[in-house]
Write a protein that holds these residues in place. Structure first.
Motif, PDB file in Angstrom:
ATOM      1  N   SER A   1       0.807  -1.219   0.000  1.00  0.00           N
ATOM      2  CA  SER A   1       0.000   0.000   0.000  1.00  0.00           C
ATOM      3  C   SER A   1       0.839   1.267   0.000  1.00  0.00           C
ATOM      4  CB  SER A   1      -0.931   0.011   1.222  1.00  0.00           C
ATOM      5  OG  SER A   1      -0.175  -0.108   2.428  1.00  0.00           O
ATOM      6  N   ASN A   2       2.106   1.172   0.428  1.00  0.00           N
ATOM      7  CA  ASN A   2       2.967   2.349   0.452  1.00  0.00           C
ATOM      8  C   ASN A   2       3.792   2.502  -0.824  1.00  0.00           C
ATOM      9  OD1 ASN A   2       4.515   0.124   0.909  1.00  0.00           O
ATOM     10  ND2 ASN A   2       5.743   1.001   2.565  1.00  0.00           N
ATOM     11  N   LYS A   3       3.581   1.581  -1.794  1.00  0.00           N
ATOM     12  CA  LYS A   3       4.287   1.688  -3.075  1.00  0.00           C
ATOM     13  C   LYS A   3       3.659   2.809  -3.875  1.00  0.00           C
ATOM     14  CE  LYS A   3       6.283  -2.463  -5.075  1.00  0.00           C
ATOM     15  NZ  LYS A   3       7.565  -2.032  -5.500  1.00  0.00           N
ATOM     16  N   GLY A   4       4.456   3.628  -4.518  1.00  0.00           N
ATOM     17  CA  GLY A   4       3.925   4.718  -5.331  1.00  0.00           C
ATOM     18  C   GLY A   4       3.033   4.191  -6.437  1.00  0.00           C
ATOM     19  N   LEU A   5       1.881   4.819  -6.636  1.00  0.00           N
ATOM     20  CA  LEU A   5       0.947   4.359  -7.653  1.00  0.00           C
ATOM     21  C   LEU A   5       1.472   4.594  -9.064  1.00  0.00           C
ATOM     22  CD1 LEU A   5      -2.466   5.465  -6.135  1.00  0.00           C
ATOM     23  CD2 LEU A   5      -1.363   3.247  -6.038  1.00  0.00           C
ATOM     24  N   ASP A   6       2.523   5.399  -9.172  1.00  0.00           N
ATOM     25  CA  ASP A   6       3.094   5.633 -10.494  1.00  0.00           C
ATOM     26  C   ASP A   6       4.137   4.569 -10.853  1.00  0.00           C
ATOM     27  OD1 ASP A   6       4.890   6.437  -8.568  1.00  0.00           O
ATOM     28  OD2 ASP A   6       5.609   8.185  -9.669  1.00  0.00           O
ATOM     29  N   THR A   7       4.364   3.612  -9.950  1.00  0.00           N
ATOM     30  CA  THR A   7       5.293   2.527 -10.257  1.00  0.00           C
ATOM     31  C   THR A   7       4.779   1.763 -11.469  1.00  0.00           C
ATOM     32  OG1 THR A   7       5.845   2.265  -7.928  1.00  0.00           O
ATOM     33  CG2 THR A   7       6.417   0.446  -9.395  1.00  0.00           C
ATOM     34  N   PRO A   8       5.531   1.715 -12.544  1.00  0.00           N
ATOM     35  CA  PRO A   8       5.015   1.090 -13.758  1.00  0.00           C
ATOM     36  C   PRO A   8       4.837  -0.416 -13.615  1.00  0.00           C
ATOM     37  CG  PRO A   8       7.328   1.681 -14.046  1.00  0.00           C
ATOM     38  CD  PRO A   8       6.889   2.257 -12.733  1.00  0.00           C
ATOM     39  N   LEU A   9       3.666  -0.891 -14.002  1.00  0.00           N
ATOM     40  CA  LEU A   9       3.413  -2.318 -14.087  1.00  0.00           C
ATOM     41  C   LEU A   9       3.545  -2.682 -15.553  1.00  0.00           C
ATOM     42  CD1 LEU A   9       2.415  -5.012 -12.850  1.00  0.00           C
ATOM     43  CD2 LEU A   9       0.103  -4.259 -13.384  1.00  0.00           C
ATOM     44  N   ARG A  10       4.569  -3.448 -15.884  1.00  0.00           N
ATOM     45  CA  ARG A  10       4.864  -3.671 -17.292  1.00  0.00           C
ATOM     46  C   ARG A  10       5.009  -5.157 -17.594  1.00  0.00           C
ATOM     47  NH1 ARG A  10       9.567   0.819 -18.373  1.00  0.00           N
ATOM     48  NH2 ARG A  10      10.867  -0.637 -17.202  1.00  0.00           N
ATOM     49  N   ILE A  11       4.650  -5.509 -18.812  1.00  0.00           N
ATOM     50  CA  ILE A  11       4.894  -6.866 -19.267  1.00  0.00           C
ATOM     51  C   ILE A  11       6.392  -7.030 -19.445  1.00  0.00           C
ATOM     52  CG2 ILE A  11       4.750  -6.461 -21.769  1.00  0.00           C
ATOM     53  CD1 ILE A  11       2.961  -9.301 -19.940  1.00  0.00           C
TER      54      ILE A  11
END
Length: 405
Positions: free
Chosen positions: A124-134
């Motif tokens: 929950s403390n991970k930045g929401l802008d952290t890219p989730l990428r294939i």
């Protein structure tokens, strides 16, 4: 996915001591640098003293979603023993070929949303802008080579397994990963350039031979020569990619807790706080492989339990229907919680391993100290959620049967 073993000579490296804070900073820098990549193409070689070889090609364009992983392995006589390829396309298809078998999975976009949600739940403390990428990946495990395509929120999946720093220069970072040997990462990209691992008295290695950064989507998509019209298409939920990602996220939590006492100390309360959210996430998984309580037995059990409950309520002057008891959140949740405790206590030990394997498509790691403690906590958390989901589904089916009557 497991592939054939490949062997080679070991390299000797001198350990460079680094504090936990310095190591964490180095790993975060590698992840950050990896996030800056728009894509890449690379080839890797696996070799052995006995002549066993392997060649792997990797390509990905993060923005478009195009990626590929092509591999072939030969024995000591140079005979091809295994060949395969994996692809993800810009329109959400995951294609897999091993030998003559081909299958195309649909639903990559929906899976990406689910994976993003899981990251928000667990970290929950991970930045929401952290890219989730294939992302294609390859590394050597203790007995085989691990390679495939999956989702990732950081650089090389194997980064989180780093135990200590061996050496660092402006160009390369060499890390000790314990049982997984030593890995060399390119500092400016966070990509693996080589790995050396010794297990069961045998030494194997992996080496990057070619590299091109940010080739663009056309360079990747132009390699795709497969006509999907005659390829069987299935829902991506059965591919194992979601379960692999779930395992990756939870394993990262264990690994981080092993290095950070604050995370370890708050693990129990953290898991309690996200229990309902994780159950909601898990309820979207198929979860139908491991044997569970069948509806014939469960419905008879519910008939008896509801009859006793109705009699108790009647004695208290309350008249509440079975459907209301099983659908009103407060009474439903209390009833499920009691069943979870009872069923878990009576289940044979091997059932827990079956349920964990279905959720994770593998096993979590952690055999000593803080890693062991937190692995056990997380496995207990998963098992409890599994029971809640399966029992909840059984109750839903029972309610539907009652409504049908």
């Amino acid at each position: 996915m497991l592939f054939q073993k490949c062997l080679i000579l070991c390299a000797f490296l001198v350990c460079q001591m680094a504090t936990a804070e310095e190591l964490s900073e180095i790993l975060n820098t590698l992840r950050t640098n990896h996030h800056k990549l728009e894509g890449y193409q690379a080839t890797y070689e696996l070799n052995s003293k006995t002549g066993q070889t392997g060649n792997i090609e990797i390509g990905v364009d993060f923005r478009s979603g195009w990626s590929y992983l092509m591999s072939e392995f030969k024995n000591e006589k140079g005979k091809l023993i295994q060949k395969g390829q994996q692809w993800t396309t810009t329109n959400g298809i995951y294609f897999l070929q091993s030998g003559d078998q081909k299958v195309a999975f649909e639903g990559l976009e929906n899976l990406a949303k689910r994976c993003r949600k899981l990251v928000e739940i667990i970290n929950s403390n991970k930045g929401l802008d952290t890219p989730l990428r294939i992302k294609p990946y390859i590394y050597l495990a203790e007995t085989d080579a691990r390679l495939g395509i999956g989702f990732s929120t950081h650089g090389a999946e194997i980064l989180s397994k780093t135990e200590k720093l061996i050496n660092k220069t402006d160009d390369l970072v060499v890390a000790d990963l314990g049982k997984l040997g030593s890995l060399t990462f390119e500092a400016k990209t966070g990509i693996i350039t080589s790995q050396v691992i010794t297990s069961a008295g045998k030494t194997r290695s992996l080496k990057r031979t070619t590299w091109k950064s940010n080739p663009g989507p056309k360079a990747i998509s132009s390699r795709f020569k497969i006509d999907l019209k005659n390829v069987k298409q299935q829902n991506l939920r059965i591919s194992g990619m979601s379960q692999n990602f779930t395992r990756q996220v939870l394993q990262e939590l264990i690994d981080n807790a092993s290095r950070d006492e604050r995370i370890a100390n708050s693990m129990r309360s953290r898991l309690l706080s996200i229990d309902d959210q994780f159950v909601e996430f898990l309820d979207q998984e198929p979860l139908n492989k491991a044997g569970f309580i069948n509806n014939d037995f469960f419905f008879k059990f519910l008939d008896q339990a509801m009859a006793k409950t109705a009699e108790r309520l009647k004695q208290d002057g309350k008249k509440i229907g079975v459907i209301d008891i099983l659908t009103t959140p407060e009474s439903r949740n209390a009833f499920i919680a009691n069943l979870v405790r009872s069923f878990r206590q009576q289940a044979p030990p091997n059932k827990k391993q079956e349920y964990l394997a279905e959720v994770l498509n593998g096993k979590l790691e952690g055999s000593k100290g803080s890693a062991l403690v937190n692995r056990v906590l997380i496995e207990d958390f998963i098992e409890n959620a599994y029971y809640r989901v399966r029992i909840g589904r059984g109750i839903d089916a029972y309610v539907q049967q009652l409504k049908g009557k």
